[in-house]
Design an enzyme around this catalytic site. Structure first.
Site, short mmCIF file in Angstrom:
data_model
loop_
_atom_site.label_atom_id
_atom_site.label_comp_id
_atom_site.label_asym_id
_atom_site.label_seq_id
_atom_site.Cartn_x
_atom_site.Cartn_y
_atom_site.Cartn_z
N ASP A 158 0.82 -1.20 0.00
CA ASP A 158 0.00 0.00 0.00
C ASP A 158 0.87 1.27 0.00
OD1 ASP A 158 -2.30 1.54 0.11
OD2 ASP A 158 -3.13 0.51 1.84
N ASP A 188 -10.66 2.43 -3.13
CA ASP A 188 -11.20 2.18 -1.79
C ASP A 188 -12.71 2.24 -1.80
OD1 ASP A 188 -8.97 1.61 -0.33
OD2 ASP A 188 -8.66 3.64 0.44
C1 GLA Z 1 -5.68 2.03 2.28
C2 GLA Z 1 -6.10 0.88 1.40
C3 GLA Z 1 -7.15 0.06 2.10
C4 GLA Z 1 -6.62 -0.44 3.42
C5 GLA Z 1 -6.15 0.73 4.27
C6 GLA Z 1 -5.42 0.27 5.50
O1 GLA Z 1 -6.71 2.95 2.41
O2 GLA Z 1 -6.55 1.33 0.17
O3 GLA Z 1 -7.55 -1.03 1.30
O4 GLA Z 1 -5.57 -1.34 3.19
O5 GLA Z 1 -5.25 1.57 3.55
O6 GLA Z 1 -4.94 1.30 6.25
#
Ligand code: GLA
Length: 718
Positions: A469, A538
């Protein structure tokens, strides 16, 4: 096929169905001649319109009327009578005029990989060397062709062959001049949670440009641009697609000049950029993928998809059956322990879901997003990682783990030990994003720490899958290690990122890596080189996903888009959509689940099982099929796409009718891509129709009487 005509000094580059041609003209520069549908290898050098335009300037030593501004140019620089945007800008100790002329060329059977930057694997490649004799600078222009795809790859290298340093103020990857045709431009702007919403605009005189200054390719604007004609739609008309294989600050420009021609160019963004080249050093620009289609946007997209699946994405994983994950993020957020996680594994073990992914919160002290990043060791007080991995494996599932390697929280062991490892300016309170700072990847010791601390976990635990990420854009464009030249920071950051990806991803060839940047905020071809799939957004709401996935498919294949079924009301927008609709829309990519499955009824778990079974049956279509976009949800109350196998034996049609309208009009969907001379059995309707009729007469689709209803039909050739 690359062909050089000695008499006219013309290069003909021929990929499938396209010709790209330029010549060395009598003044020694590279005059662009043509880029478009395949044409005959005839003398094209007559195609320059030379007239006496007032208030112009001429090529040095040339006869009057002969201005560079009138020529199409493969590698324009500023200050020698071309007043359009230039591709390169030099600074030789204050002298900013470069004078590049043809030196030599070479044809290579195979394109060498770009040094330090991911690139498409390419075959036959033309390398043209241009030289600025006064300053001893060489510029190498690379062109790669493909027999099986309507694609040209371009990138540029600049070499300092002198004994003095000089500065590059601009080093774009490509420039192409197309004739006046009343162009329109398609781009993919967006934001976090609403990435890649397609936009189409008319071009007018002046410069249209899209870019990122965030240090990442960004969810705000994807490094993609298409030039199309007014009549171009999904299945007809000319389309030129440009996509940069790069994950940092980029720029694309389209300039309509005084004679209505259009110049398209781009590469690393030169906003707040410069690069010093010492004697014998070389700057390598990222690669641009240029696709031509005379049959609309659909054919353009399918060429991008085929190129990335065949020649870019990790061949160990690209066409292999994908993990179907249950991810705990939307189920628990930071609030979990070993028992809770084991229960999630328990709940899905008979559903066909085959991978459990433990998301953020397992390391350092990380019970919220204000602390812990950078401390890549297990938080033993919170979770017994070995126990949960063993439990997952014992239950027949694979195990995945979340990392955010590029970041640090001020509240962390790492920051306490190395406050200077974060990108910041001494004396200034740094800007935070999600309460975190960005590690200075321009520094080797920082990269070494990241590689070592992440690898240690991957060595010590039997991990099958990693979610990588990256949750903020860069600020404070400065790196201590670089001294004062902050203008190199963003590009060096990206080179540092590729270095750690190279070492971690290649260091663990059996681990499957998924990319993510707050969802789809760094979705670009260079990331796909390392990560066969990227968490598309997201936003997991099924309706929003129709728009996001539709836009993303402009150049990225379905198999690269990670798509999950989540709970309702949806956590991002509060919307309720049927479970079956969420499954159908998430089945248009690398599918998975992201909700608290321990709270689901037996009936819902059985619904997951049948979704997973159906997904596996159709998975080859998602991995290798041809995508046809039929209805754009931004333009009508309907989303529909069709995926057809290369041999046209099987296909799938997925559609959503977002708003249910009482006494509404019929929904007729016109198929594409089927074999017109064959008959297809549509299982869900128990109906057989000919390909020709499905394409021309269409298929009357009946949605259930509710909002956000979907259909998902499978077609089999009879
Ligand atoms: C980001 C990612 C999510 C999740 C969060 C965790 O927003 O896109 O899918 O993994 O971080 O903090």
């Amino acid at each position: 096929m690359i062909y050089f005509d000695k008499k006219t000094k013309t290069f003909y580059l021929e990929s499938k169905n396209l010709t790209y041609s330029f010549c060395v003209n009598r003044y020694g520069f590279l005059q662009h001649l043509y880029f478009g549908k395949r044409i005959d290898r005839e003398d094209l050098t007559s195609g320059v319109c030379l007239v006496d335009r007032g208030h112009a300037s001429n090529i040095a030593g040339a006869f009057r009327y002969n201005s560079l501004n009138e020529y199409k140019n493969e590698c324009p620089t500023y200050g020698r009578s071309d007043y359009r945007e230039s591709m390169l800008a030099f600074n030789f100790d204050g002298v900013r005029v470069g004078d590049l002329v043809f030196d030599s060329f070479d044809v290579l059977d195979k394109k060498p990989s770009l040094v330090g930057i991911p690139s498409v694997k390419g075959g036959e490649t033309l390398v043209v060397k241009m030289k600025d004799g006064m300053h001893d600078v060489a510029v190498l222009l690379y062109y790669t062709v493909f027999e099986d795809l309507p694609v040209i790859l371009r990138h540029t290298e600049i070499l300092n062959e002198s004994d003095k340093p000089f500065v590059l103020d601009r080093a774009y990857s490509f420039c192409v001049d197309l004739p006046s045709k009343k162009w329109e431009v398609i781009t993919l702007p967006g934001a976090h949670l609403r990435e890649r919403f397609i936009e189409r605009n008319k071009l007018s005189h002046g410069i249209f440009s899209i870019d990122s200054k965030r240090g990442v390719s960004s969810g705000q604007m994807n490094p993609f641009m298409a030039l199309v004609r007014k009549n171009t739609d999904e299945s007809q008309g000319e389309a030129y697609g440009f996509n940069l294989v790069y994950s940092g600050d980029f720029i694309f420009k389209a300039q309509i000049e005084e004679n209505d021609n259009v110049r398209i160019l781009g590469g690393v963004n030169d906003y707040d950029f410069s690069w010093e080249l010492k004697p014998s050093e070389r700057f390598t620009s990222p690669e641009t993928v240029m696709v031509y289609s005379d049959k609309g946007l659909g054919e353009m997209s399918r060429a991008f998809h085929d190129l990335y699946r065949k020649y870019l994405i990790n061949e160990r994983f690209v066409s292999k059956s994908r993990p179907i994950v249950i991810n705990n993020w939307e189920a628990t957020y930071f609030d979990f322990n070993t028992k809770k996680l084991c229960k999630i594994v328990d709940s899905v073990k008979n559903t066909g879901i085959d991978t459990f992914v433990l998301d953020d919160g397992w390391f350092g002290v990380r019970n919220h997003d204000k602390s812990g990043l950078g401390d890549w060791f297990v938080n033993e007080e919170k979770v017994n990682l070995r126990e949960i991995i063993d439990y997952t494996h014992k239950n027949g599932l694979k195990f995945g783990l979340w990392f955010e390697p590029e970041m640090v929280n001020e509240q962390s062991e790492l920051y306490k030990a190395h406050p200077d490892w974060a990108i910041k300016v001494e004396g200034l309170t740094p800007c935070t994003g999600r309460d975190q700072l960005v590690l200075d990847l321009t520094r080797k010791e920082v990269r070494d720490y990241i590689v070592e601390s992440v690898s240690k976990i991957l060595r010590e635990y039997p991990i099958d899958y990693v979610k990588w990420d990256m949750n903020r854009s860069l600020t404070e464009n400065y790196s201590k290690w670089l001294g004062v030249n902050g203008k190199e920071t963003h590009h060096r950051y990206v080179l540092g990122l590729y270095d750690i990806c190279e070492r971690i991803v290649n260091g663990f060839p059996n681990i499957f890596f998924e990319g993510c940047a707050s969802g789809g905020c760094r979705f670009d071809p260079a990331m796909l080189y390392y990560f066969p799939q990227i968490w598309t957004s997201d936003d997991s709401d099924a309706y929003m996903r129709t728009i996001i996935q539709y836009g993303t498919s402009m150049c990225y294949p379905l198999s690269s888009q990670s798509c999950h079924v989540s709970v309702c009301p949806n956590h991002q927008c509060g919307r309720n959509t049927p479970f079956s609709s969420r499954g159908d829309i998430a089945s248009l990519g690398a599918t998975g689940y992201e909700l608290d499955t321990t709270k689901l009824s037996e009936e819902d778990l059985m619904a997951i099982k049948s979704q997973v079974d159906k997904y596996r049956l159709n998975e080859r279509l998602i991995l290798d099929g041809d995508l046809y976009r039929l209805n754009n949800p931004l333009e009508e109350n309907l989303f529909a796409v069709m995926v057809v196998s290369k041999d046209k034996r099987v296909a799938k049609l997925t559609a959503m009718r977002p708003i249910s309208i009482p006494n509404g009009v019929e929904t007729r969907i016109y198929a594409q891509g089927l074999d017109e001379n064959a008959h297809y059995y549509i299982k869900e309707l128990d109906l057989t129709l000919s390909g020709r009729n499905l394409i021309n007469f269409g298929l009357l689709v009946k949605f259930t009487n509710n909002d956000f209803a979907t259909i998902d039909y499978t077609f089999e050739k009879r």
